[in-house]
Every structure is written in structure tokens, then in C-alpha cells.
Scaffold this motif. Structure first.
Motif, PDB file in Angstrom:
ATOM      1  N   GLY A  53       0.777  -1.424   0.095  1.00 33.94           N
ATOM      2  CA  GLY A  53       0.212  -0.032   0.049  1.00 33.94           C
ATOM      3  C   GLY A  53       0.769   1.261   0.098  1.00 33.94           C
ATOM      4  O   GLY A  53       0.198   2.430   0.279  1.00 33.94           O
ATOM      5  N   GLY A  54       2.149   1.162  -0.251  1.00 31.93           N
ATOM      6  CA  GLY A  54       3.058   2.515  -0.342  1.00 31.93           C
ATOM      7  C   GLY A  54       4.291   1.994  -0.536  1.00 31.93           C
ATOM      8  O   GLY A  54       4.774   1.228  -0.594  1.00 31.93           O
ATOM      9  N   PHE A  55       5.085   3.042  -0.671  1.00 26.91           N
ATOM     10  CA  PHE A  55       6.472   2.926  -1.280  1.00 26.91           C
ATOM     11  C   PHE A  55       7.412   2.674   0.156  1.00 26.91           C
ATOM     12  O   PHE A  55       8.559   1.892   0.033  1.00 26.91           O
ATOM     13  N   SER A  56       7.240   3.441   1.287  1.00 21.60           N
ATOM     14  CA  SER A  56       8.067   3.280   2.379  1.00 21.60           C
ATOM     15  C   SER A  56       7.821   1.847   2.993  1.00 21.60           C
ATOM     16  O   SER A  56       8.832   1.374   3.355  1.00 21.60           O
ATOM     17  N   GLN A  57       6.498   1.386   3.042  1.00 21.42           N
ATOM     18  CA  GLN A  57       6.343  -0.072   3.368  1.00 21.42           C
ATOM     19  C   GLN A  57       7.012  -1.088   2.610  1.00 21.42           C
ATOM     20  O   GLN A  57       7.480  -2.005   3.136  1.00 21.42           O
ATOM     21  N   ALA A  58       6.894  -0.758   1.394  1.00 22.19           N
ATOM     22  CA  ALA A  58       7.578  -1.602   0.222  1.00 22.19           C
ATOM     23  C   ALA A  58       9.043  -1.785   0.522  1.00 22.19           C
ATOM     24  O   ALA A  58       9.666  -2.673   0.241  1.00 22.19           O
TER      25      ALA A  58
ATOM     26  N   LEU B 281       0.382   3.740 -11.243  1.00 22.73           N
ATOM     27  CA  LEU B 281      -0.128   4.242 -10.110  1.00 22.73           C
ATOM     28  C   LEU B 281      -0.467   5.732 -10.041  1.00 22.73           C
ATOM     29  O   LEU B 281       0.145   6.436 -10.524  1.00 22.73           O
ATOM     30  N   ASN B 282      -1.629   5.650  -9.342  1.00 17.73           N
ATOM     31  CA  ASN B 282      -2.131   7.157  -8.983  1.00 17.73           C
ATOM     32  C   ASN B 282      -1.837   7.413  -7.751  1.00 17.73           C
ATOM     33  O   ASN B 282      -2.426   6.593  -6.708  1.00 17.73           O
ATOM     34  N   ARG B 283      -0.972   8.307  -7.516  1.00 16.53           N
ATOM     35  CA  ARG B 283      -0.237   8.739  -5.976  1.00 16.53           C
ATOM     36  C   ARG B 283      -1.426   9.753  -5.505  1.00 16.53           C
ATOM     37  O   ARG B 283      -1.518  10.866  -6.095  1.00 16.53           O
ATOM     38  N   ILE B 284      -2.112   9.533  -4.599  1.00 20.93           N
ATOM     39  CA  ILE B 284      -2.997   9.990  -3.694  1.00 20.93           C
ATOM     40  C   ILE B 284      -2.409  10.339  -2.323  1.00 20.93           C
ATOM     41  O   ILE B 284      -2.547   9.465  -1.562  1.00 20.93           O
ATOM     42  N   GLY B 285      -1.885  11.284  -1.958  1.00 22.19           N
ATOM     43  CA  GLY B 285      -1.293  11.532  -0.815  1.00 22.19           C
ATOM     44  C   GLY B 285      -0.306  10.473  -0.495  1.00 22.19           C
ATOM     45  O   GLY B 285       0.940  10.372  -1.218  1.00 22.19           O
ATOM     46  N   HIS B 286      -0.312   9.796   0.755  1.00 23.78           N
ATOM     47  CA  HIS B 286       0.540   8.671   1.192  1.00 23.78           C
ATOM     48  C   HIS B 286       0.093   7.256   0.156  1.00 23.78           C
ATOM     49  O   HIS B 286       0.912   6.295   0.678  1.00 23.78           O
ATOM     50  N   ARG B 287      -0.974   7.430  -0.246  1.00 28.11           N
ATOM     51  CA  ARG B 287      -1.265   6.170  -0.846  1.00 28.11           C
ATOM     52  C   ARG B 287      -1.379   6.123  -2.291  1.00 28.11           C
ATOM     53  O   ARG B 287      -1.043   7.156  -2.926  1.00 28.11           O
ATOM     54  N   SER B 288      -1.165   5.012  -2.750  1.00 25.45           N
ATOM     55  CA  SER B 288      -1.294   4.618  -4.324  1.00 25.45           C
ATOM     56  C   SER B 288      -2.028   3.661  -4.965  1.00 25.45           C
ATOM     57  O   SER B 288      -2.239   2.546  -4.098  1.00 25.45           O
ATOM     58  N   GLU B 289      -2.815   4.166  -5.805  1.00 27.28           N
ATOM     59  CA  GLU B 289      -3.704   3.281  -6.343  1.00 27.28           C
ATOM     60  C   GLU B 289      -3.693   2.697  -7.790  1.00 27.28           C
ATOM     61  O   GLU B 289      -2.784   3.729  -8.591  1.00 27.28           O
ATOM     62  N   LEU B 290      -3.837   1.540  -8.166  1.00 25.61           N
ATOM     63  CA  LEU B 290      -3.346   1.281  -9.416  1.00 25.61           C
ATOM     64  C   LEU B 290      -4.296   1.808 -10.789  1.00 25.61           C
ATOM     65  O   LEU B 290      -5.365   1.834 -10.500  1.00 25.61           O
TER      66      LEU B 290
END
Length: 303
Positions: A16-21, A48-57
Motif C-alpha cells: 500500500g505504499g513506497f515506504s512499506q515496500a 499508479l495514481n499517487r494520492i497523498g501517501h497512498r497509491s492506487e493502480l
């Protein structure tokens, strides 16, 4: 695009995000971001659509994610299959053996090999020497048991298996039947029973006769040891067999007399092509042959 980049992308989606990955794949967040950007550049579309700290496919991202899961699963299956092959949990042993003496030499070895590696498929072919050479050269088999001659093919590596002296299988009624040993001069007037064409043992016998200036009188050919022994017992002539093989075909009508001739030993070796990569299954057979009781086997080397 490479599998490492795809795995990084998959983890971004999963986590669900770059930092976690980044924590999962042991990379920095900036490296993960660059990997996804590189993938997008390669494909020419946002994933990916980057919405704040979230990313959606995106729609394209969903396709890449689905395909990436398949590719990564295939990669894992490939690694697992190779590990299984190396661990001899699967694979194929392709081996060629001569009709003469193979049972005495290799039957018990096959039993032990099957006990150690029950999941290895054994593909066995049985031919005379000339055909076995062809099978080995063409890659139809990985290993072949060949009679080692002076003209042994230099394109092969070999590993010795067994060296046995030849004995003369002679009728009980023959004048030489009680001799301690005989040579080809002694047998110059006695008919020979030889193997069929293509059997390397014939070449050994004929070469030794030529060295002695003896022209053999060949009265019969056969590819069956039992039949050859029966012909000898019937008085049709004499035959020549490796000692260990002759002793398994004892008959009341014959005698076994040692052949006193140089360079006539039955010298069996396992051979393989120098330019071939031996499978783990073939390597395991060579290792078993080296440790087998009575084996002359040593690490492979060229002739």
C-alpha cells in the motif's frame, strides 16, 4: 524491465505504499520510487495514481500487477525445479549399455541407484559398440558403457568400470581343454565362434590374431552368450568371453581356459562427450560407479 523491478512494483501494491515496500525488499524509499518510475517509463504509461501517501493502480497498473504475479510465480517455480534437479528429486538418466556383460556389471548398480534416487527416470538403450558410439556422439544418451580400445574416441571423457581377462570357452573334448592357458597360435586350427558384427570384442580378438599372424577360421556369429556357449558345447568351435561373464554361463560340456595373449583384456569404461554438460542424474551414476565394489572407476579423464 526485469524481475527485480516487477517484484518491487508488486510489493508497492501489496504493502500500500513506497515506504512499506522499501522495508520488505530491503531498499531505500527513493530506490523503490525510481524502480516504479523506470517501469512506467519502459511501458510508456502510469501504473499508479499517487494520492497523498497512498497509491492506487491505474488500469495499466492492474494489468502489470496481474502479469507480474504470474512471472514471479514462474520464476519461483523455475528455481524450485532446478533445486529439485540438483537434489536429484527429479531428472532423467539416459544411458547406453552393450548387450554383452551389462547384466553382470550393472544390474545391481541399477537397483542401488533406484533405491537412492527413486524419482529419477532411467532411459536405457542397449546396442553394440558402434551404435553406442553414434548414440553418444548425437546426444541420444548422456553416458555409454564402452569397451575401451586403443582407438577410443578422443572426443570422449571416460571413467574405468572393470577390467577382466578373456577366457577361452572350449569344448570339454578339445585336446587343449585341460591346458593351464592357451594362445592364438595354439588355436590356429580351431574354428572360432565370434559375436555379431558391431561388437567391439571381435575387434580385440581379431587384432590379437593379426599380431600373432593367425587368420581365424570363423564358423559362426551370434549376439547371445547362452547360444554361443551351447555351440561350443556342441563342438562347433571355441569362443572368447570376459572371465566374470563366462563364469556365469558354466556348462557341463565346456571348459574355461585363460587366454594368454597381451592386450586382450575386456576393459569397460563409462564414456561421455567432452563438450556435453552432464546432468545431475548422470553425475550421480558416475559417483555410484566409482564406489561400487570391484569397480576400477576413478575421476573422469580423457584418453
Amino acid at each position: 524491465m526485469n524481475l527485480r523491478t516487477l517484484r518491487t512494483f508488486v510489493e508497492v501494491v501489496r504493502q500500500g505504499g513506497f515506504s512499506q515496500a522499501a522495508e520488505v525488499v530491503s531498499l531505500t524509499q527513493s530506490t523503490v520510487s525510481k524502480a516504479v518510475k523506470t517501469l512506467e517509463d519502459d511501458l510508456g504509461t502510469p501504473l499508479l495514481n499517487r494520492i497523498g501517501h497512498r497509491s492506487e493502480l491505474t488500469a495499466a497498473g492492474a494489468i502489470v500487477y496481474r502479469r507480474a504475479l504470474v512471472l514471479l510465480a514462474e520464476r519461483n517455480d523455475l528455481i524450485a525445479e532446478i533445486k529439485a534437479l540438483r537434489g536429484l528429486e527429479c531428472g532423467v538418466l539416459r544411458i547406453g549399455l552393450p548387450p554383452v556383460g551389462s547384466g553382470a556389471l550393472f544390474a545391481a548398480m541399477f537397483t542401488e541407484y533406484r533405491a537412492r534416487y527413486p524419482n529419477i527416470e532411467i532411459q536405457l538403450v542397449e546396442y553394440g559398440a558402434s551404435k553406442l558410439h553414434e548414440c553418444l556422439e548425437s546426444g541420444e544418451v548422456d553416458l555409454a558403457a564402452l569397451l575401451k580400445l586403443k582407438s577410443f574416441n578422443e572426443e570422449f571423457y571416460y571413467q574405468d568400470v572393470r577390467i577382466e581377462p578373456l577366457v577361452v570357452v572350449i569344448p570339454k573334448s578339445h585336446p587343449l581343454a585341460e591346458n593351464i592357458s592357451v594362445n592364438f597360435t595354439d588355436l590356429a586350427d580351431t574354428p572360432f565362434i565370434l559375436f555379431e558384427a558391431g561388437f567391439a570384442l571381435n575387434a580385440v580378438i581379431q587384432a590379437a590374431c593379426e599380431r600373432k599372424g593367425v587368420t581365424p577360421k570363423v564358423t559362426a556369429h551370434s549376439g547371445q552368450v547362452d547360444f554361443i556357449v551351447d555351440l561350443v558345447s556342441a563342438g562347433l568351435g571355441v569362443a572368447f568371453l570376459p572371465r566374470m561373464l563366462a563364469q556365469k554361463h558354466l556348462h557341463h560340456g565346456i571348459r574355461l581356459v585363460p587366454l594368454d595373449e597381451p592386450e586382450t583384456d575386456w576393459h569397460i569404461a563409462l564414456a561421455w562427450r567432452k563438450n556435453a554438460h552432464l546432468s545431475p542424474a548422470a553425475e550421480a551414476w558416475l559417483a555410484l560407479a566409482r564406489e561400487w565394489p570391484g569397480s576400477e572407476g576413478r575421476p573422469g579423464h580423457s584418453v
